[in-house]
Design an enzyme around this catalytic site. Structure first.
Site, PDB file in Angstrom:
ATOM      1  N   GLU A  15     100.814 -22.484  61.483  1.00 20.38           N
ATOM      2  CA  GLU A  15     100.572 -22.497  62.953  1.00 20.38           C
ATOM      3  C   GLU A  15     101.899 -22.362  63.764  1.00 20.38           C
ATOM      4  O   GLU A  15     102.187 -21.956  64.762  1.00 20.38           O
ATOM      5  CB  GLU A  15      99.918 -23.600  63.372  1.00 20.38           C
ATOM      6  CG  GLU A  15      98.492 -23.792  62.892  1.00 20.38           C
ATOM      7  CD  GLU A  15      97.931 -25.111  63.370  1.00 20.38           C
ATOM      8  OE1 GLU A  15      96.648 -25.085  63.588  1.00 20.38           O
ATOM      9  OE2 GLU A  15      98.259 -26.021  63.144  1.00 20.38           O
ATOM     10  N   ASP A 199      85.625 -27.252  58.018  1.00 22.17           N
ATOM     11  CA  ASP A 199      84.400 -27.498  57.161  1.00 22.17           C
ATOM     12  C   ASP A 199      83.300 -28.303  57.988  1.00 22.17           C
ATOM     13  O   ASP A 199      83.737 -29.084  59.029  1.00 22.17           O
ATOM     14  CB  ASP A 199      84.718 -28.259  55.994  1.00 22.17           C
ATOM     15  CG  ASP A 199      85.599 -29.740  56.306  1.00 22.17           C
ATOM     16  OD1 ASP A 199      84.772 -30.647  56.285  1.00 22.17           O
ATOM     17  OD2 ASP A 199      86.778 -29.728  56.565  1.00 22.17           O
TER      18      ASP A 199
END
Length: 237
Positions: A15, A199
């Site tokens: 990132e 997730d």
């Protein structure tokens, strides 16, 4: 004199790298355990850094950022879904943050409450609104406002997901956001936490992390740059 600026904390190197590539007039500031990158993005003075994993690293990094003049803080990274409607890739913008692993209930404090402090730390409404607008421009994902639950635990068991959803009503669980929030609240510095879901509660989605992480990095870059454009009054540029 320190210049007021926006701090951006990324959870992962991937990132930070996509934002660092565009950082103008870059200057690296090295402190014990952390490196801050100072410069400008889209004409906005920023401090950019990878925060590290866990609440201690997050608190330490945030403290350094505030010491170097950060007047607003954005945290971006991944999280596990607690809200049953979230799916892999969806984005959560924090309403507030709680520490789910703080337990002083034996002394009659509510679960998650740090004695002598707030039970949760509210994100800045302006940063929230700007983050929601910017995130809405990311194609193919759902954007949800919600509580972020932080703790020094990787939440994977289905029963733990249900426990945190029931106890805190949190949208997602991760390991840093509430520490950033607590430090910012003490310093009266506005913040927002933005998380991409890696997730889900049912664990039915098989995620290829080598494909997912670059996607998260692209989404994080798009949201942050969209926020910068709005915060600098250049949304139409």
């Amino acid at each position: 004199m320190l210049v007021a600026m926006l701090a951006i904390i990324g959870a992962m190197d991937e990132e930070i790298e996509v934002l660092l590539a565009d950082l103008q007039a870059r200057e690296d500031l090295t402190f014990p355990g952390v490196t801050l990158h100072r410069g400008a993005l889209d004409g906005v003075p920023v401090l950019l850094t990878r925060g590290g994993i866990g609440k201690v690293n997050a608190a330490m990094t945030t403290t350094y950022l505030l010491g170097q003049g950060a007047t607003r803080v954005i945290f971006t990274g991944v999280a596990g879904a607690l809200h049953p409607e979230l799916r892999v890739g969806d984005i959560v913008v924090s309403t507030d943050c709680v520490q789910h692993d703080v337990d002083v209930t034996a002394l009659n404090y509510p679960l998650g409450t740090v004695p002598g402090e707030s039970a949760s730390w509210a994100a800045d409404p302006i940063l929230r609104a700007v983050a929601l607008e910017a995130a809405a421009e990311v194609p193919g994902v759902q954007v949800m406002e919600g509580r972020v639950a932080s703790g020094d635990q990787f939440i994977a068991a289905r029963e733990d997901v249900q426990r945190l959803w029931t106890a805190f009503g949190a949208a997602c669980a991760e390991m840093e956001g509430a520490a950033v929030a607590q430090v910012c609240a003490k310093a009266e510095v506005p913040f927002v936490v933005i998380r991409s879901v890696s997730d889900t509660a049912d664990h039915s989605a098989e995620v290829d992390y080598r494909e997912f992480m670059p996607q998260v990095a692209r989404h994080a870059k798009q949201v942050v740059r969209g926020m910068l454009a709005r915060l600098s009054g250049k949304a139409s540029a």
